[in-house]
Design an enzyme around this catalytic site. Sequence first.
Site, PDB file in Angstrom:
ATOM      1  N   GLU A 100       0.748  -1.092   0.158  1.00 56.09           N
ATOM      2  CA  GLU A 100       0.112  -0.100  -0.182  1.00 56.09           C
ATOM      3  C   GLU A 100       0.988   1.259  -0.023  1.00 56.09           C
ATOM      4  O   GLU A 100       0.452   2.179  -0.666  1.00 56.09           O
ATOM      5  CB  GLU A 100      -1.095   0.001   1.176  1.00 56.09           C
ATOM      6  N   GLU A 124       2.179   1.499  -3.527  1.00 54.93           N
ATOM      7  CA  GLU A 124       1.134   1.952  -4.342  1.00 54.93           C
ATOM      8  C   GLU A 124       1.120   3.754  -4.314  1.00 54.93           C
ATOM      9  O   GLU A 124       0.734   4.260  -4.996  1.00 54.93           O
ATOM     10  CB  GLU A 124      -0.022   1.117  -4.038  1.00 54.93           C
ATOM     11  N   CYS A 149      -8.665  -2.550   3.155  1.00 53.66           N
ATOM     12  CA  CYS A 149      -8.628  -3.890   3.939  1.00 53.66           C
ATOM     13  C   CYS A 149     -10.011  -4.249   4.576  1.00 53.66           C
ATOM     14  O   CYS A 149     -10.116  -5.472   4.719  1.00 53.66           O
ATOM     15  CB  CYS A 149      -7.746  -3.361   5.512  1.00 53.66           C
ATOM     16  N   SER A 193      -7.157   1.793  -2.877  1.00 54.51           N
ATOM     17  CA  SER A 193      -5.957   0.845  -2.962  1.00 54.51           C
ATOM     18  C   SER A 193      -6.360  -0.487  -3.753  1.00 54.51           C
ATOM     19  O   SER A 193      -7.517  -1.078  -3.308  1.00 54.51           O
ATOM     20  CB  SER A 193      -5.109   0.632  -1.637  1.00 54.51           C
ATOM     21  N   LYS A 211     -15.875 -10.678   6.420  1.00 51.66           N
ATOM     22  CA  LYS A 211     -14.702 -11.581   5.749  1.00 51.66           C
ATOM     23  C   LYS A 211     -15.355 -12.988   5.073  1.00 51.66           C
ATOM     24  O   LYS A 211     -14.591 -13.411   4.541  1.00 51.66           O
ATOM     25  CB  LYS A 211     -13.751 -11.624   7.102  1.00 51.66           C
ATOM     26  N   GLU A 258     -16.321 -11.896   1.781  1.00 50.44           N
ATOM     27  CA  GLU A 258     -15.086 -11.674   1.049  1.00 50.44           C
ATOM     28  C   GLU A 258     -14.243 -12.919   0.460  1.00 50.44           C
ATOM     29  O   GLU A 258     -14.217 -12.972  -0.525  1.00 50.44           O
ATOM     30  CB  GLU A 258     -14.385 -10.697   1.869  1.00 50.44           C
ATOM     31  N   GLU A 275     -12.844 -13.436  -7.313  1.00 50.49           N
ATOM     32  CA  GLU A 275     -11.667 -12.943  -7.726  1.00 50.49           C
ATOM     33  C   GLU A 275     -10.500 -12.898  -7.085  1.00 50.49           C
ATOM     34  O   GLU A 275      -9.410 -13.046  -7.229  1.00 50.49           O
ATOM     35  CB  GLU A 275     -11.654 -11.648  -8.508  1.00 50.49           C
ATOM     36  N   CYS A 280     -11.800  -2.673  13.508  1.00 54.20           N
ATOM     37  CA  CYS A 280     -12.019  -4.165  13.707  1.00 54.20           C
ATOM     38  C   CYS A 280     -12.371  -4.680  15.128  1.00 54.20           C
ATOM     39  O   CYS A 280     -12.902  -5.601  15.579  1.00 54.20           O
ATOM     40  CB  CYS A 280     -10.916  -4.998  13.208  1.00 54.20           C
TER      41      CYS A 280
END
Lengths: 580, 164
Positions: free
Chosen positions: A284, A287, A304, A324, A363, A366, A371, A509
Amino acid sequence: MDIQLTINDIALTVPEGMSILDAARTINIDIPTLCYLNLHEMKLNNHIASCRVCLVDVEGRRNLAPSCSTPVQHGMVVKTDTPLAIQARRTMVELLLSDHPKSCLTCAKNLDCDLQALAADLGVRNISYEGEECEFKIDTSSLAIIREPNKCILCRRCETMCDDVQTVGVYSAVGRGFETVIKTAFDLPLHETSCTFCGQCLAVCPTGALMELDQTDKVRKALNDPNRFVIVETAPAVRVALGEGFGLEPGTIVTGKMVAALRRLGFDRVFDTEFGADVTIMEEATELIHRLEHGGRLPMLTSCCPAWVKFFEHQFPDLLDVPSTCKSPHEMLGVLAKSYYAETYGIDPKKITVVSVMPCVAKKYEAARPELGQSKVIPDVDIVITTRELSRMIREAGIHFNHLKEEDFDHPLGESTGAAVVFGTTGGVIEAALRTAYEWLSGQTLEKVEFEALRGMDGIKEAVIPIGDRDFRIAVTHGLGNARSILEKIQAGEAHYDAIEIMACPGGCIGGGGQPYHHGNVDILKARANAIYQEDRSKPLRKSHENPAVLALYKDFIGEPYGEKARQLLHTSFTKRRKI
Amino acid sequence: MSMCDNPSTDDHYHQLDRYIDSLHYKKENLIGILHYAQELFGFLPDKLQLHIAQKLDIPAAKVYGVVSFYSFFTMKPRGKHTANICMGTACYVRGAEKLKEEIEKQMGIKTGQITEDNLFSLDSLRCIGACGLAPVMMVDGKVYGRIHEPEEVRQVLEKYRPQG
């Protein structure tokens, strides 16, 4: 103006506008409620007075008053514990139970249910009312959240959370009278809505009407399959909350015991999502620098948080180039376990099962995104369980958690720095990124690694950080409503930042939808955040780019951060989705 | 992007949008807008509710919640004529239940449904203030009182059937 009144013969002075219920709490008198929830720091205020269990006696009033929605008045004489009030409360609970499944023993919320606890406190021994019971269908469409409307008591906390805090608006009360039920638009399966699966609805649900999808069976099956090599990884926020499931004080750090428990459960390797977090920072920060040097899109937003990712895909589909492209840390760890680690140790990646223990229900969703995997048969992460699910698995296995001797994570995907720890709370990801970006951009050593301005429970935090000859404008938000207001400013060209961290759950979180229930006590979240910072301070290395195992990974396997192999394995893409 | 199936529905959507655009307070006027839309389209299907939600920038679930709450709003197409049976207390004690059964029998549908030829929708409501005429039925807003016999029901419905 302050108001003077008495509650149960105790004189007190409280600010004007306060409810009787909140006033009573200031003198340690708890009036039970199932619907009222006022969490100021989260901007959540559910005060619809629907459950009617907070009834109290107010002198001079014809009937009992709902204390959650009755403001204090000068000279008020309140009694919370008269036989009339207590009997009325019991009657209300009996009425709620008359239209509630009596399946507590087999309910996933058993022993953690507010309705059950209240029935126990009030000594409800039989339910005097018999009659029709609702029969709504259970929604198992999503990969994260199960909706069981028959267990709903129409407190509307989920709806208020989704509308006011997260501004997603998935739920509404539908119909009227006995037929009323909380539904999605047009009764769509949850999976087909704009739901982000943040799980904040189930974090405040007083009953078992909203629960995470339990995937512990899948974990057990993998653990008992001799042909599977089962790797587990744990998120930073889990180690500061798991202890609560075993009666430990909120904020107790149980990293070593957790690792020991996971080994006893039979996992072949115990790795740390924090390794993935350190890799995330490598990617990150690179980037961000790349965008700065090549005139790329600014601000860069963190990616994230899977609920946040799904939020912007539905709500801001024209801003897909802003976040990102980094995968989230547990996905990074998953893909590295099935490539780098598998290659190094000669394990067939198809035989590896990666289980993530997360503070999060999104999650789960996710991990199933198509992908996020090297191929259809090699997803980066196979199974996600929450902190709560892990706690159940440990108890089920009969492990005396509190007596376990501390153990260390396995090498090399278990090595981490303090920068990775702070990912677990709001402000942490950007703080970790700054620790690295500062040194890379300025070529100087960052002496003071704590960025205090980015910490704490404020909904939107801003800071200008001078690095070299440039001022970096940083913002941090948590809660999707706060994220929305920042994104709208960006869309309108009114806000100019270089980088923004966004986490969907209030507090980050540590306040995730998969954490032990806080039952309305926000101090628990603060204790967990403090523990995160304590764990950070205890680490010898506190900057991601100093993690020797991470440096070895780049030297031996990945090559350059944000290079070709990194982009192939560690980065992802986003999808436009409709808003409904 | 058009959400519409045919030119006339398309026109209806444009007309609805113009109406919404003309309002100073939009979100606050949800119920008025739903009234207008139902007048225009005859009913409020899901995609129309979604269109209104997007136009007002409010969650579709909220629109759906409001539509489901008020019995005036309907999400199913209506027949050419709407018949209502009053199930208020006065009508009820004077035989509204029997009247309901008779109408259902003659129409061949249950309350809340629409006849196969799309001629009638049948609904029930609570007290229209004509208790002196109980039991009462209503077709397209016109009140028919003291209906007891099957033949009387037949005569009322006949008025709305196409002649010849």
